[in-house]
Design an enzyme around this catalytic site. Structure first.
Site, PDB file in Angstrom:
ATOM      1  N   ASP A  37      21.906  19.892  18.436  1.00  0.00           N
ATOM      2  CA  ASP A  37      21.582  21.066  19.244  1.00  0.00           C
ATOM      3  C   ASP A  37      22.709  21.399  20.201  1.00  0.00           C
ATOM      4  OD1 ASP A  37      19.109  21.364  18.149  1.00  0.00           O
ATOM      5  OD2 ASP A  37      18.118  20.093  19.622  1.00  0.00           O
ATOM      6  N   LYS A  59      21.542  27.344  19.438  1.00  0.00           N
ATOM      7  CA  LYS A  59      21.855  28.757  19.667  1.00  0.00           C
ATOM      8  C   LYS A  59      23.339  28.942  19.904  1.00  0.00           C
ATOM      9  CE  LYS A  59      17.931  31.107  21.741  1.00  0.00           C
ATOM     10  NZ  LYS A  59      16.930  30.185  22.246  1.00  0.00           N
ATOM     11  N   MET A 174      12.953  24.187  31.575  1.00  0.00           N
ATOM     12  CA  MET A 174      13.143  25.572  31.106  1.00  0.00           C
ATOM     13  C   MET A 174      12.721  26.595  32.160  1.00  0.00           C
ATOM     14  SD  MET A 174      11.968  24.923  27.186  1.00  0.00           S
ATOM     15  CE  MET A 174      10.748  23.652  27.497  1.00  0.00           C
TER      16      MET A 174
END
Ligand code: SAH
Length: 504
Positions: A37, A59, A174
């Site tokens: 990741d 991402k 988050m």
């Protein structure tokens, strides 16, 4: 399904590569494929085998990450081919890491898997900020909460009344962007607006930043400071302990980005020291050492050494010490080959390298440069002395010339060659933001400049740190300015000089 394929769901820790577990490092080193990741330190991936495949599934700016079912399918497919797959995730794989879903998919597909827990950001980032998530007097419980809900979920999926009433520390993963809403919901449901709180950005990385404020003011304070993800938000009395316990952010080289240009094999000592002092280290190995000990020239010198033909042998670098010993070992000899010969080492690092091989240097000059060693040897008298100088190709001739002039019979032998190393684009981009570039030899200067595309591309704000006068000369020859020169010409001296400069 293959009998041998397996997926290891591995926690990489929160950022600082030193926080990866031994098990994680072992598995990465043995993996056929590493599926990783975004928040995983590149330093950990360096530990993979040359032929291991590194597959990025996180991402990228402006692009979506790989959908979870595709990641699951990828893991199943790789294991099916019989590969050892490491699925490397930031922090702990089972703490907001979707490791549970991956384990379910693997079970369903009949693929063997193993879980390696990692240090989770919700504990580590506060710890590096000087905040213990529990405390005997201030917090007897800690809750890990996601502030970023699954968008498909109903807004009310989090029970804010229960969270507000929770008797202990709340740690939110988050959702930095939702900070204001989080704080408002907690206060609305009864948590005090005056309760200590903190946001920790990029916890455990060299550039970690922490903002503390009472809960009611935290969102504004974080926005003013421009806090970005990844960040952990913590609410609880323990946040105020940071005032006294903020150890990491006080490190003397904190916030400084430092490029280390020496050969990869030698860089780790210096890099580790700088990182320990809080620096963000860019390993930019501009050179590589190529041994040249299996040559006739070296074989002959070793035979003469073994035969006791030399009065003195001079070593001018730790590499030289290591390689001469290796050359002796190639002839099935050991430290006893040096028995009748005096040993001169150019400096303490070379002497230390000799000592590791059971050889004590008889002569170490006060300054670690050729001139100083020549002076010291000449004081002992060189007339008719037979001297072996074992060193790198293209080294300076100061030492052999001085000894010959002093009446010595000098043999010079080449043990290794220093060649340039290319730097990848990621490293070159990182160098552009460096505060310091360290040079430990003239060849690091020359090859570093080549690797970045010429001295004109030298990072604008970077200060040059040089290990000593010979290296400094090469820096000036490249048209660059020496900001710091070590007084003691070794790694300790270089670190000390850098610390002085950073403090001034
Ligand atoms: N499995 C991870 C969490 C993944 S969720 C773990 O156990 O740590 C991603 C969130 O973790 C980020 O949005 C952020 O809130 C937090 N996070 C991960 N790394 C972080 C870091 N170095 N500093 C602060 N927060 C971090």
């Amino acid at each position: 399904m293959s009998e041998h394929g397996i997926v290891h769901l591995v926690g990489a820790g929160p950022g600082d590569p030193g926080l990866a577990t031994q098990r994680a490092l072992d598995l990465i080193a043995r993996a056929d494929a590493v599926v990783h990741d975004r928040l995983v330190s590149p330093r950990l991936l360096d530990g993979a085998r040359e032929r291991a495949e590194l597959i990025y599934v996180g991402k990228r700016p402006g692009e979506p990450s790989m959908p979870q079912d595709e990641i699951n399918a990828l893991l199943v497919e790789r294991a099916g081919r019989g590969q050892r797959v490491v699925r490397l995730k930031g922090g702990d794989p089972f703490v907001f890491g979707r490791g549970g879903e991956e384990a379910e998919a693997l079970t369903e597909a009949g693929v063997a898997f193993e879980v390696v827990p990692g240090v989770t950001a919700g504990v580590a980032a506060p710890a590096y900020a000087g905040i213990p998530v529990t405390h005997r007097e201030q917090a007897s419980a800690v809750a890990f909460v996601t502030a970023h809900e699954d968008p498909d979920k109903d807004e009310s999926a989090l029970d804010w009344a229960a969270l507000a009433a929770f008797p202990g520390t709340l740690v939110f993963y988050m959702g930095v962007k939702r900070l204001e809403a989080v704080a408002a919901s907690l206060i609305e449901h009864g948590r005090s607006a005056a309760e200590p709180a903190a946001v920790i950005e990029r916890g455990t990385f060299a550039h970690q930043r922490t903002v503390t404020a009472p809960l009611g003011k935290l969102a504004k304070r974080a926005a003013d400071e421009g806090i970005e993800p990844p960040a952990i938000t913590l609410v609880g009395a323990v946040a105020s302990l940071r005032e006294r316990l903020a150890w990491f952010e006080r490190a003397p080289l904190r916030g400084r980005t430092i490029a280390v240009t020496r050969a990869r094999a030698q860089a780790s000592g210096l890099a580790a020291r700088l990182a320990e002092l809080g620096a963000e280290v860019i390993e930019a190995p501009a050179i590589r050492i190529v041994p040249r000990i299996e040559t006739e020239e070296v074989g002959e010198a070793v035979s003469r050494l073994v035969a006791g033909d030399y009065d003195i042998v001079c070593l001018t670098s730790p590499n030289g010490a290591e390689l001469l010993y290796e050359a002796v070992a190639l002839e099935d000899r050991d430290a006893r080959a040096f028995a009748g010969t005096a040993i001169a080492a150019i400096g303490p690092a070379t002497a230390a390298s000799l000592l590791e091989r059971g050889l004590h240097a008889d002569i170490v000059p006060p300054r670690s440069i050729g001139e100083s060693l020549a002076e010291e040897l000449l004081e002992h008298g060189m007339r008719h002395k037979r001297v072996l100088i074992a060193r790198a190709r293209d080294a300076r001739d100061v030492l052999p010339e001085a000894l010959v002039n002093g009446g010595g019979e000098v043999d010079v032998v080449t043990l290794y060659e220093t060649v340039g190393e290319q730097l990848d684009d990621v490293t070159i981009a990182a160098i552009a933001g460096a505060d310091y570039v360290t040079f430990t030899s003239s060849s690091t200067v020359r090859y570093f400049c080549d690797a970045i595309g010429g001295p004109a591309r030298f990072p604008a704000k970077a200060r040059v740190v040089s290990i000593g006068p010979v290296t400094s000369e090469a820096v000036r020859e490249a048209g660059l300015r020496v900001a710091v020169e070590a007084e003691q010409h070794d790694v300790d001296g270089l670190v000390e000089a850098l610390l002085d400069d950073a403090a001034s």
